[in-house]
Motif scaffolding. Structure first.
Motif, PDB file in Angstrom:
ATOM      1  N   ASP A  98      -5.175  -0.476  -0.806  1.00  0.00           N
ATOM      2  CA  ASP A  98      -5.800   0.447  -0.006  1.00  0.00           C
ATOM      3  C   ASP A  98      -5.648  -0.144   1.762  1.00  0.00           C
ATOM      4  O   ASP A  98      -6.096  -1.116   1.642  1.00  0.00           O
ATOM      5  CB  ASP A  98      -7.402   0.814  -0.124  1.00  0.00           C
ATOM      6  N   PRO A 137      -4.487   5.562  -1.031  1.00  0.00           N
ATOM      7  CA  PRO A 137      -4.274   4.202  -1.808  1.00  0.00           C
ATOM      8  C   PRO A 137      -3.451   4.658  -3.081  1.00  0.00           C
ATOM      9  O   PRO A 137      -3.114   5.742  -3.748  1.00  0.00           O
ATOM     10  CB  PRO A 137      -5.883   4.251  -2.276  1.00  0.00           C
ATOM     11  N   SER A 147      -8.268  -3.427  -3.507  1.00  0.00           N
ATOM     12  CA  SER A 147      -9.904  -3.065  -3.312  1.00  0.00           C
ATOM     13  C   SER A 147     -10.227  -3.291  -4.885  1.00  0.00           C
ATOM     14  O   SER A 147     -11.517  -3.826  -4.951  1.00  0.00           O
ATOM     15  CB  SER A 147     -10.032  -1.507  -3.206  1.00  0.00           C
ATOM     16  N   ARG A 185      -6.644   6.662   5.553  1.00  0.00           N
ATOM     17  CA  ARG A 185      -6.681   6.866   4.158  1.00  0.00           C
ATOM     18  C   ARG A 185      -5.843   8.174   3.771  1.00  0.00           C
ATOM     19  O   ARG A 185      -5.252   8.526   2.910  1.00  0.00           O
ATOM     20  CB  ARG A 185      -8.064   6.717   3.332  1.00  0.00           C
ATOM     21  N   THR A 208       0.832  -1.407   0.010  1.00  0.00           N
ATOM     22  CA  THR A 208       0.014   0.098   0.015  1.00  0.00           C
ATOM     23  C   THR A 208       0.690   1.324  -0.021  1.00  0.00           C
ATOM     24  O   THR A 208       0.329   2.540   0.408  1.00  0.00           O
ATOM     25  CB  THR A 208      -0.801   0.055   1.274  1.00  0.00           C
TER      26      THR A 208
END
Length: 286
Positions: free
Chosen positions: A158, A183, A208, A178, A108
């Protein structure tokens, strides 16, 4: 310095026998270890209790180490190169669930981990195993038509979608995750910079969707890729012993920590993380 290599499984994994990790390794031995790592993807070293300093010194034979500045909460207080992977948070006595889905470390981020070395400090009386899968074989086992369609595409990774994270955090906390860790898009097919081989690079914990597709359109494809990755014949299951060290290549291996043990028992591991090359780009996710 010579050593013996014993295969652990047909898909991946080998045990290195006859090497003292606390000693200074000569260049030839390091080169031979790196070659064994490239061939077997996972290396196991048994019955060698390591101090943090010794683990750090040995890990540096394989590259630059992360200082885990992004997750200071779990860094060793004296050795930032050591990430303490525990099922109990010392300060709060809160039980933790870590790594309970298939993943590749730091996918990520824009600099995913090259490799990880996990050293067993304290183990439950039974269980607490880790499973690993070969992502070269996952890619090579896809049909030529699907490989052609996927090659060159990207998937969004993510941090906030991990199952345990979503179960334990509020929506505002997920938004903060986040914000701090936006992401990123990573290639679905990743080319290993050392071997030149292609590896599938998606995981159920953090992927995702496929960039350019909707969540619904992506789901069936991703589920197929996950099944392909973790088929029984593509997996090695490691049963830990105290003093074990396992080194794996995050560029072509995924892993999962199993919760198959009494949660009242303590499981403590020390991880060093090898810095990888820059990869991916920030995703534009609504």
């Amino acid at each position: 310095m010579s050593f013996t290599v014993r295969k652990l499984g047909s898909a991946l994994g080998a045990e290195i026998i006859g090497l003292d990790l606390t000693s200074t390794l000569d260049d030839g031995t390091v080169a031979a270890l790196r070659a064994a790592w490239s061939e077997h993807l996972i290396l196991l070293f048994r019955d060698q209790p390591l101090t943090p300093r010794q683990q750090i010194a040995f890990s540096r034979c394989f590259g630059e180490l992360d200082d885990h500045a992004a997750i200071p909460k779990f860094r060793h207080p004296e050795h930032p190169e050591i990430l303490m992977v525990n099922n109990l948070e010392t300060a709060t006595q809160k039980r933790l669930s870590v790594g309970r889905q298939w993943h590749s470390d730091l996918s990520t981020t824009l600099r995913p981990a090259k490799g990880s070395l996990l050293h067993a400090i304290q183990l439950p009386s039974t269980g607490g195993d880790t499973m690993f899968c070969n992502m070269y074989r996952a890619w090579e086992g896809l049909s030529p038509l699907l490989r052609e369609w996927l090659d060159g595409r990207e998937a969004v990774h993510d941090m906030s979608i991990a199952r345990e994270t979503r179960l334990q955090r509020t929506e505002s906390e997920l938004e903060e995750i986040r914000r701090r860790n936006p992401p990123v898009c990573q290639p679905v097919c990743r080319v290993h910079e050392t071997t030149g081989r292609k590896a599938l690079y998606v995981s159920e914990m953090t992927t995702s969707h496929i960039d350019g597709l909707t969540m619904d359109e992506s789901q069936a494809i991703l589920e197929h890729l996950y099944r392909q990755s973790t088929a029984h014949e593509n997996v090695y299951r490691h049963i830990w012993r105290k003093g074990d060290s396992v080194l794996w290549d995050n560029r072509c291996v995924m892993h999962i920590a199993l919760s198959d043990y009494d949660p009242s028992e303590i499981r403590t591991m020390h991880r060093t993380t090898l810095m990888g090359n820059p990869s991916g780009r920030l995703a534009h996710v609504s």
